[in-house]
Design an enzyme around this catalytic site. Structure first.
Site, PDB file in Angstrom:
ATOM      1  N   HIS A 270       0.683  -1.108  -0.016  1.00  0.00           N
ATOM      2  CA  HIS A 270       0.120   0.003  -0.098  1.00  0.00           C
ATOM      3  C   HIS A 270       0.863   1.203   0.077  1.00  0.00           C
ATOM      4  CE1 HIS A 270      -4.024  -2.115   1.851  1.00  0.00           C
ATOM      5  NE2 HIS A 270      -3.482  -2.722   0.757  1.00  0.00           N
TER       6      HIS A 270
ATOM      7  N   GLU B 217       0.970   3.773   1.768  1.00  0.00           N
ATOM      8  CA  GLU B 217       1.386   4.355   2.964  1.00  0.00           C
ATOM      9  C   GLU B 217       2.560   3.458   3.434  1.00  0.00           C
ATOM     10  OE1 GLU B 217      -3.209   4.309   3.548  1.00  0.00           O
ATOM     11  OE2 GLU B 217      -1.923   3.495   2.336  1.00  0.00           O
TER      12      GLU B 217
ATOM     13  N   CYS C  95      -6.287   1.689   5.794  1.00  0.00           N
ATOM     14  CA  CYS C  95      -6.871   0.568   6.212  1.00  0.00           C
ATOM     15  C   CYS C  95      -6.233   0.228   7.620  1.00  0.00           C
ATOM     16  CB  CYS C  95      -6.658  -0.421   5.140  1.00  0.00           C
ATOM     17  SG  CYS C  95      -4.882  -0.947   5.110  1.00  0.00           S
TER      18      CYS C  95
ATOM     19  N   CYS D 215      -2.300  -0.355   7.603  1.00  0.00           N
ATOM     20  CA  CYS D 215      -1.820   0.873   7.492  1.00  0.00           C
ATOM     21  C   CYS D 215      -1.901   1.737   8.707  1.00  0.00           C
ATOM     22  CB  CYS D 215      -2.047   1.724   6.406  1.00  0.00           C
ATOM     23  SG  CYS D 215      -1.694   0.931   4.517  1.00  0.00           S
TER      24      CYS D 215
END
Length: 154
Positions: free
Chosen positions: A53, A55, A83, A86
């Site tokens: 992801h 992040e 999410c 993260c």
């Protein structure tokens, strides 16, 4: 620096994801002087890695740049509400401030579905500011998924 400036930098990363047919989420880490110390965009498909992801990539980059596992004097700007994975990484890295664009009604873990970043039982709670340039973030995501549905003939 203005929160919108931080978010605009994250959008630049999200566009990279969009161009590579990844879900268009971008993230940028700024130090206390407003300098960029880490960048990332979603690379889940390219890397066949569910943890790739924006992040996570931006946080890893910032920690390498700064030579520290903690980012307490830093701001993370991301175009979509993080999410649970993260949000947990943000707490573990002790990020000082989180700003995000669009709220995520399905996976948002910074106040929408759950609130990992605000959980007082955890050892760290960053400052959190959501909805920064929200419409722009939502529009980019909606455009991406509309195109995906059209390509799939739905």
């Amino acid at each position: 620096m203005e929160l919108t400036y931080f978010m605009e930098q994250a959008f630049r990363e999200a566009i990279k994801a969009y161009e590579k047919k990844e879900i268009p989420v971008g993230a940028v880490v700024f130090d206390s002087n407003g300098s960029i110390v880490g960048r990332g965009y979603n690379q889940v498909e390219a890397l066949s890695d569910a943890t790739a992801h924006a992040e996570i990539i931006a946080l890893t980059s910032a920690m390498a740049t700064l030579g520290s596992k903690y980012l307490s004097d830093c701001t993370l700007a991301v175009t979509l509400e993080p999410c649970p994975m993260c949000a947990g990484a943000i707490v573990n890295a002790k990020v000082g401030r989180l700003i995000f664009g669009a709220y995520d009604p399905k996976m948002g873990a910074c106040g929408t579905v759950m609130n990992i970043t605000g959980n007082r039982q955890l050892n760290h709670q960053p400052e959190v500011y959501g909805g920064i340039l929200e419409h722009k973030a939502q529009s980019l995501l909606q455009d991406f998924f509309r195109g995906l549905r059209n390509r799939e003939g739905r």
